[in-house]
Enzyme design. Structure first.
Site, PDB file in Angstrom:
ATOM      1  N   ILE A  81       0.853  -1.196   0.000  1.00 43.10           N
ATOM      2  CA  ILE A  81       0.000   0.000   0.000  1.00 43.10           C
ATOM      3  C   ILE A  81       0.885   1.242   0.000  1.00 43.10           C
ATOM      4  CG2 ILE A  81      -0.189   0.282   2.519  1.00 43.10           C
ATOM      5  CD1 ILE A  81      -3.229   0.807   2.069  1.00 43.10           C
ATOM      6  N   CYS A  82       0.337   2.348  -0.503  1.00 42.34           N
ATOM      7  CA  CYS A  82       0.996   3.659  -0.418  1.00 42.34           C
ATOM      8  C   CYS A  82      -0.110   4.685  -0.196  1.00 42.34           C
ATOM      9  CB  CYS A  82       1.826   3.948  -1.668  1.00 42.34           C
ATOM     10  SG  CYS A  82       0.848   4.191  -3.162  1.00 42.34           S
ATOM     11  N   GLN A  83       0.098   5.916  -0.613  1.00 48.03           N
ATOM     12  CA  GLN A  83      -0.929   6.931  -0.415  1.00 48.03           C
ATOM     13  C   GLN A  83      -2.052   6.833  -1.446  1.00 48.03           C
ATOM     14  OE1 GLN A  83      -1.106   8.893   2.273  1.00 48.03           O
ATOM     15  NE2 GLN A  83      -3.098   9.546   1.544  1.00 48.03           N
TER      16      GLN A  83
END
Length: 113
Positions: A81-83
């Site tokens: 996951i990231c932003q």
């Protein structure tokens, strides 16, 4: 005429960069909530330490994009996951190149969570 060719090349480049990596699964933030307690998965957050510190999901370990993924187990599924989903997509490509078989990207990232 030259403007149209340049525009077409730019669009083609972005389409090529956005296409999913072969062999990388993609899940939604809602689907993520159903698998967070799965011990057969390793959860990594590829945002910067500052972003991670500001808001994170406890099951996710912070390994910023550009760091090495060499300490991750290759026998487990890696959920990334990231932003927004862009950096995690890049990380998924890197993981596949490094020989990880089961890699999953969270679409929309923390913004969707």
């Amino acid at each position: 005429m030259e403007t149209w060719i340049i525009l077409a090349v730019v669009i083609a480049f972005f389409v090529w960069r956005m296409k999913p990596t072969k062999g990388v699964q993609s899940i939604s933030a809602a689907q993520l909530k159903n698998i967070l307690n799965d011990k057969d998965k390793v959860f990594i957050d590829v945002r910067t330490p500052v972003e991670y510190k500001g808001r994170n999901i406890p099951q996710f370990k912070n390994i910023p994009l550009g760091s090495g993924f060499d300490k991750l187990p290759k026998d487990k599924e890696i959920v990334v996951i990231c932003q927004s989903g862009m950096r995690s997509s890049q990380a998924c490509k890197q993981l596949k190149k490094q020989g990880f078989e089961r890699v999953t990207n969270v679409r929309g990232g923390m913004s969707a969570y």
